[in-house]
Design a protein around this motif. Structure first.
Motif, PDB file in Angstrom:
ATOM      1  N   GLU A  97       0.637  -1.200  -0.085  1.00 24.11           N
ATOM      2  CA  GLU A  97      -0.006   0.046  -0.050  1.00 24.11           C
ATOM      3  C   GLU A  97       0.951   1.200  -0.039  1.00 24.11           C
ATOM      4  OE1 GLU A  97      -3.077   0.670  -0.251  1.00 24.11           O
ATOM      5  OE2 GLU A  97      -4.193  -1.293   0.008  1.00 24.11           O
ATOM      6  N   ARG A  98       1.881   1.258   0.740  1.00 22.08           N
ATOM      7  CA  ARG A  98       2.973   2.202   0.952  1.00 22.08           C
ATOM      8  C   ARG A  98       3.598   2.499  -0.647  1.00 22.08           C
ATOM      9  NH1 ARG A  98       6.245   1.287   5.838  1.00 22.08           N
ATOM     10  NH2 ARG A  98       7.408   3.202   5.225  1.00 22.08           N
ATOM     11  N   ILE A  99       3.952   1.422  -1.042  1.00 24.61           N
ATOM     12  CA  ILE A  99       4.312   1.772  -2.697  1.00 24.61           C
ATOM     13  C   ILE A  99       3.573   2.253  -3.522  1.00 24.61           C
ATOM     14  CG2 ILE A  99       5.037   0.180  -4.525  1.00 24.61           C
ATOM     15  CD1 ILE A  99       7.480   0.016  -2.880  1.00 24.61           C
ATOM     16  N   MET A 100       2.297   1.881  -3.351  1.00 19.93           N
ATOM     17  CA  MET A 100       1.138   2.266  -4.463  1.00 19.93           C
ATOM     18  C   MET A 100       1.147   3.739  -4.082  1.00 19.93           C
ATOM     19  SD  MET A 100      -1.226  -1.012  -4.501  1.00 19.93           S
ATOM     20  CE  MET A 100      -2.735  -0.279  -4.133  1.00 19.93           C
ATOM     21  N   ASN A 101       1.098   4.019  -2.925  1.00 17.00           N
ATOM     22  CA  ASN A 101       1.002   5.669  -2.383  1.00 17.00           C
ATOM     23  C   ASN A 101       1.976   6.530  -3.111  1.00 17.00           C
ATOM     24  OD1 ASN A 101      -1.757   5.250  -1.357  1.00 17.00           O
ATOM     25  ND2 ASN A 101      -0.828   4.906   0.889  1.00 17.00           N
ATOM     26  N   LEU A 102       3.266   5.797  -3.052  1.00 15.72           N
ATOM     27  CA  LEU A 102       4.366   6.770  -3.650  1.00 15.72           C
ATOM     28  C   LEU A 102       3.958   6.964  -5.187  1.00 15.72           C
ATOM     29  CD1 LEU A 102       7.685   4.686  -2.445  1.00 15.72           C
ATOM     30  CD2 LEU A 102       6.827   6.923  -2.040  1.00 15.72           C
ATOM     31  N   PHE A 103       3.428   5.973  -5.979  1.00 14.20           N
ATOM     32  CA  PHE A 103       3.028   6.081  -7.295  1.00 14.20           C
ATOM     33  C   PHE A 103       2.194   7.195  -7.406  1.00 14.20           C
ATOM     34  CE2 PHE A 103       4.790   1.673  -8.825  1.00 14.20           C
ATOM     35  CZ  PHE A 103       5.170   2.586  -9.965  1.00 14.20           C
ATOM     36  N   ARG A 104       1.072   7.313  -6.638  1.00 11.55           N
ATOM     37  CA  ARG A 104      -0.130   7.924  -6.850  1.00 11.55           C
ATOM     38  C   ARG A 104       0.316   9.507  -6.801  1.00 11.55           C
ATOM     39  NH1 ARG A 104      -2.952   4.147  -3.203  1.00 11.55           N
ATOM     40  NH2 ARG A 104      -4.198   2.770  -4.827  1.00 11.55           N
ATOM     41  N   GLY A 105       0.889   9.896  -5.692  1.00 12.26           N
ATOM     42  CA  GLY A 105       1.408  11.402  -5.587  1.00 12.26           C
ATOM     43  C   GLY A 105       0.203  12.133  -6.045  1.00 12.26           C
ATOM     44  N   ASN A 106       0.546  13.368  -6.525  1.00 11.05           N
ATOM     45  CA  ASN A 106      -0.264  14.458  -6.986  1.00 11.05           C
ATOM     46  C   ASN A 106      -1.043  14.306  -8.271  1.00 11.05           C
ATOM     47  OD1 ASN A 106      -0.474  15.471  -4.368  1.00 11.05           O
ATOM     48  ND2 ASN A 106       1.307  16.630  -5.100  1.00 11.05           N
ATOM     49  N   ASP A 107      -0.494  13.309  -9.111  1.00  2.00           N
ATOM     50  CA  ASP A 107      -0.683  13.138 -10.619  1.00  2.00           C
ATOM     51  C   ASP A 107      -2.116  12.299 -10.670  1.00  2.00           C
ATOM     52  OD1 ASP A 107      -0.739  12.711 -13.249  1.00  2.00           O
ATOM     53  OD2 ASP A 107       1.286  12.303 -13.566  1.00  2.00           O
ATOM     54  N   THR A 108      -2.919  13.237 -11.354  1.00  2.00           N
ATOM     55  CA  THR A 108      -4.280  12.696 -11.432  1.00  2.00           C
ATOM     56  C   THR A 108      -4.344  11.483 -12.491  1.00  2.00           C
ATOM     57  OG1 THR A 108      -4.920  14.167 -13.153  1.00  2.00           O
ATOM     58  CG2 THR A 108      -5.404  14.735 -11.046  1.00  2.00           C
ATOM     59  N   ARG A 109      -3.466  11.396 -13.301  1.00  2.00           N
ATOM     60  CA  ARG A 109      -3.318  10.128 -14.167  1.00  2.00           C
ATOM     61  C   ARG A 109      -2.975   8.785 -13.570  1.00  2.00           C
ATOM     62  NH1 ARG A 109       1.261  12.702 -18.051  1.00  2.00           N
ATOM     63  NH2 ARG A 109       1.803  12.839 -15.836  1.00  2.00           N
ATOM     64  N   LEU A 110      -2.593   9.077 -12.246  1.00  2.00           N
ATOM     65  CA  LEU A 110      -2.105   7.751 -11.612  1.00  2.00           C
ATOM     66  C   LEU A 110      -3.286   7.350 -10.721  1.00  2.00           C
ATOM     67  CD1 LEU A 110       1.292   8.404 -10.494  1.00  2.00           C
ATOM     68  CD2 LEU A 110       0.693   7.281 -12.536  1.00  2.00           C
TER      69      LEU A 110
END
Length: 200
Positions: A97-110
């Protein structure tokens, strides 16, 4: 048969097809004279590229490439369906979950959620005989994809000039995620294949 491969990436689809098709097959740019010239337009993996407000225009432009009776095929993952899957319930998915949250960030495409609406977008653009195949990632593919994703996250974080504390935190997340991935935990996604036909 003319095929337009949109988002070709490595060209693997056309490379695989080339071995099975006549030698007259070639890769084309899409000049104006090829509008309405394709029997099949194939699109893959644009969930991280297109934003929802761009989608209808993209589908309409793809529609223009088709001959009457031609097919549009779009294969993509529903990013909003991303979830942790576990081979056994006792596996701790928190590091992933923590890895996935790193990906998400502020980029709406993610965190885009438009892929499930593709069939209605196809119909809205005038495609008929629209069919949808929806499948969840099998565990043996999901684990491999998640492990491959480690490389992307590592490269992204390495190139962001992180301070030492943040770098150590990320190293810990990677180590813990790799451990639970080997135990049978991975990020699952729902994949959609949508096919529609241009009327005659």
């Amino acid at each position: 048969m003319r095929i337009a491969d949109i988002g070709t990436g490595t060209g693997i689809l056309l490379t695989d097809l080339a071995a099975k098709l006549p030698k007259s097959v070639q890769l084309d740019e899409v000049p104006e004279h090829l509008i309405g010239a394709y029997d099949l337009v194939s699109v893959r993996h644009f969930a991280f590229v297109l934003q929802e407000h761009e989608l209808q225009s993209a589908v309409k432009n793809l529609f223009r490439l088709l001959k009457p009776g031609g097919y549009l095929q779009w294969i993509d993952v529903d990013v909003s369906s991303q979830r942790i899957e576990k081979a056994r319930p006792e596996i701790n998915g928190e590091p992933q979950e923590r890895i996935m949250n790193l990906f998400r960030g502020n980029d709406t495409r993610l965190s885009s959620a438009w892929v499930p609406s593709l069939s209605s977008r196809f119909s809205g653009a005038g495609l008929i005989n629209v069919e949808v195949d929806q499948r969840n990632t099998p565990h043996y593919i999901g684990q491999q994809l998640f492990e491959s994703g480690f490389l992307a996250v590592e490269a992204l974080t390495r190139n962001n000039h992180l301070d030492d504390d943040k770098a150590r935190e990320i190293e810990d997340i990677f180590r813990d995620s790799a451990r639970v991935t080997r135990q049978g935990s991975y990020a699952g996604l729902t994949r959609y294949t949508v096919i529609g036909q241009k009327g005659l």
